[in-house]
Each structure stands twice: as C-alpha cells, then as structure tokens.
Design a protein around this motif. Structure first.
Motif, PDB file in Angstrom:
ATOM      1  N   GLN A 251      35.030  50.574   7.408  1.00 48.84           N
ATOM      2  CA  GLN A 251      36.210  50.633   6.550  1.00 48.84           C
ATOM      3  C   GLN A 251      36.273  49.347   5.752  1.00 48.84           C
ATOM      4  O   GLN A 251      36.319  48.257   6.317  1.00 48.84           O
ATOM      5  CB  GLN A 251      37.476  50.807   7.388  1.00 48.84           C
ATOM      6  N   LEU A 252      36.245  49.479   4.439  1.00 50.85           N
ATOM      7  CA  LEU A 252      36.315  48.334   3.546  1.00 50.85           C
ATOM      8  C   LEU A 252      37.744  48.206   3.031  1.00 50.85           C
ATOM      9  O   LEU A 252      38.317  49.183   2.549  1.00 50.85           O
ATOM     10  CB  LEU A 252      35.342  48.501   2.381  1.00 50.85           C
TER      11      LEU A 252
ATOM     12  N   SER B 257      30.746  44.295  -4.714  1.00 53.45           N
ATOM     13  CA  SER B 257      30.653  43.649  -3.404  1.00 53.45           C
ATOM     14  C   SER B 257      30.365  44.668  -2.308  1.00 53.45           C
ATOM     15  O   SER B 257      29.562  44.420  -1.410  1.00 53.45           O
ATOM     16  CB  SER B 257      31.944  42.895  -3.111  1.00 53.45           C
ATOM     17  N   ALA B 258      31.020  45.820  -2.375  1.00 52.11           N
ATOM     18  CA  ALA B 258      30.771  46.881  -1.392  1.00 52.11           C
ATOM     19  C   ALA B 258      29.327  47.358  -1.475  1.00 52.11           C
ATOM     20  O   ALA B 258      28.671  47.553  -0.449  1.00 52.11           O
ATOM     21  CB  ALA B 258      31.733  48.046  -1.621  1.00 52.11           C
ATOM     22  N   ALA B 259      28.816  47.526  -2.682  1.00 53.98           N
ATOM     23  CA  ALA B 259      27.430  47.972  -2.860  1.00 53.98           C
ATOM     24  C   ALA B 259      26.450  46.959  -2.294  1.00 53.98           C
ATOM     25  O   ALA B 259      25.448  47.333  -1.663  1.00 53.98           O
ATOM     26  CB  ALA B 259      27.154  48.218  -4.339  1.00 53.98           C
TER      27      ALA B 259
ATOM     28  N   ILE C 263      22.569  45.575   1.991  1.00 53.47           N
ATOM     29  CA  ILE C 263      22.065  44.678   3.038  1.00 53.47           C
ATOM     30  C   ILE C 263      21.900  45.437   4.343  1.00 53.47           C
ATOM     31  O   ILE C 263      20.896  45.283   5.049  1.00 53.47           O
ATOM     32  CB  ILE C 263      22.990  43.457   3.194  1.00 53.47           C
ATOM     33  N   GLN C 264      22.873  46.280   4.677  1.00 51.01           N
ATOM     34  CA  GLN C 264      22.777  47.096   5.890  1.00 51.01           C
ATOM     35  C   GLN C 264      21.557  48.021   5.823  1.00 51.01           C
ATOM     36  O   GLN C 264      20.845  48.195   6.802  1.00 51.01           O
ATOM     37  CB  GLN C 264      24.041  47.941   6.088  1.00 51.01           C
ATOM     38  N   ALA C 265      21.335  48.607   4.660  1.00 45.28           N
ATOM     39  CA  ALA C 265      20.206  49.515   4.490  1.00 45.28           C
ATOM     40  C   ALA C 265      18.881  48.772   4.628  1.00 45.28           C
ATOM     41  O   ALA C 265      17.939  49.267   5.263  1.00 45.28           O
ATOM     42  CB  ALA C 265      20.284  50.197   3.132  1.00 45.28           C
ATOM     43  N   GLU C 266      18.808  47.589   4.073  1.00 40.53           N
ATOM     44  CA  GLU C 266      17.563  46.821   4.073  1.00 40.53           C
ATOM     45  C   GLU C 266      17.183  46.321   5.462  1.00 40.53           C
ATOM     46  O   GLU C 266      16.039  46.453   5.887  1.00 40.53           O
ATOM     47  CB  GLU C 266      17.701  45.639   3.120  1.00 40.53           C
ATOM     48  N   PHE C 267      18.123  45.767   6.186  1.00 41.74           N
ATOM     49  CA  PHE C 267      17.783  45.065   7.418  1.00 41.74           C
ATOM     50  C   PHE C 267      18.055  45.845   8.695  1.00 41.74           C
ATOM     51  O   PHE C 267      17.521  45.505   9.736  1.00 41.74           O
ATOM     52  CB  PHE C 267      18.521  43.723   7.483  1.00 41.74           C
TER      53      PHE C 267
END
Length: 74
Positions: free
Chosen positions: A18-19, A27-29, A34-38
């Motif tokens: 939840q943002l 910023s959300a993107a 980052i979550q997708a990458e790492f």
C-alpha cells in the motif's frame, strides 16, 4: 509503504503493498521496478483510490531459487 504477508496460491506467491497518497507516480514506479529487479517480483494489479492511496499486488513464481529471495523493502 506498508506490506502484508505473502499469500501463496498454487505456483505463485502474491504480496500486497500500500503506497500512501503523497507518493508520486514516478516514485511508485521506481520503487516497484527495484522490487522487480532485485527480488523477482512482477506487477499483478494496481488500484488507485480517490484519496490517492495505491494498492499494489506483486507476484512471483514459486521456485526453489526464489525461496531465499527477500520480500519487498518496506
């Protein structure tokens, strides 16, 4: 950013984020990329509410390699 525990459904693991309303779209993107990458997460669903809050569902396929990967950074 707040997060809930992962939900496991078949071969997929889901996690809800939840943002808060003050987080910009850019910023959300960046946070989600980052979550997708790492951590191996991909975007499953996004809901934008009238107060500006975003609820995001991330998912990743459950494999032996992903068991040791961390969850979303809070």
């Amino acid at each position: 950013m707040t997060t809930d525990e992962a939900v496991i459904e078949g071969d997929w693991e889901y996690r809800r984020l939840q943002l808060p309303p003050g987080v910009s779209r850019i910023s959300a993107a960046i946070q989600l990329s980052i979550q997708a990458e790492f951590s191996g997460w991909e975007l499953s669903n996004v809901r934008l509410y009238s107060d500006g809050t975003r609820r995001v569902w991330l998912r990743r396929r459950r494999t032996l390699a992903s068991v040791g990967l961390p969850g979303p950074i809070v």
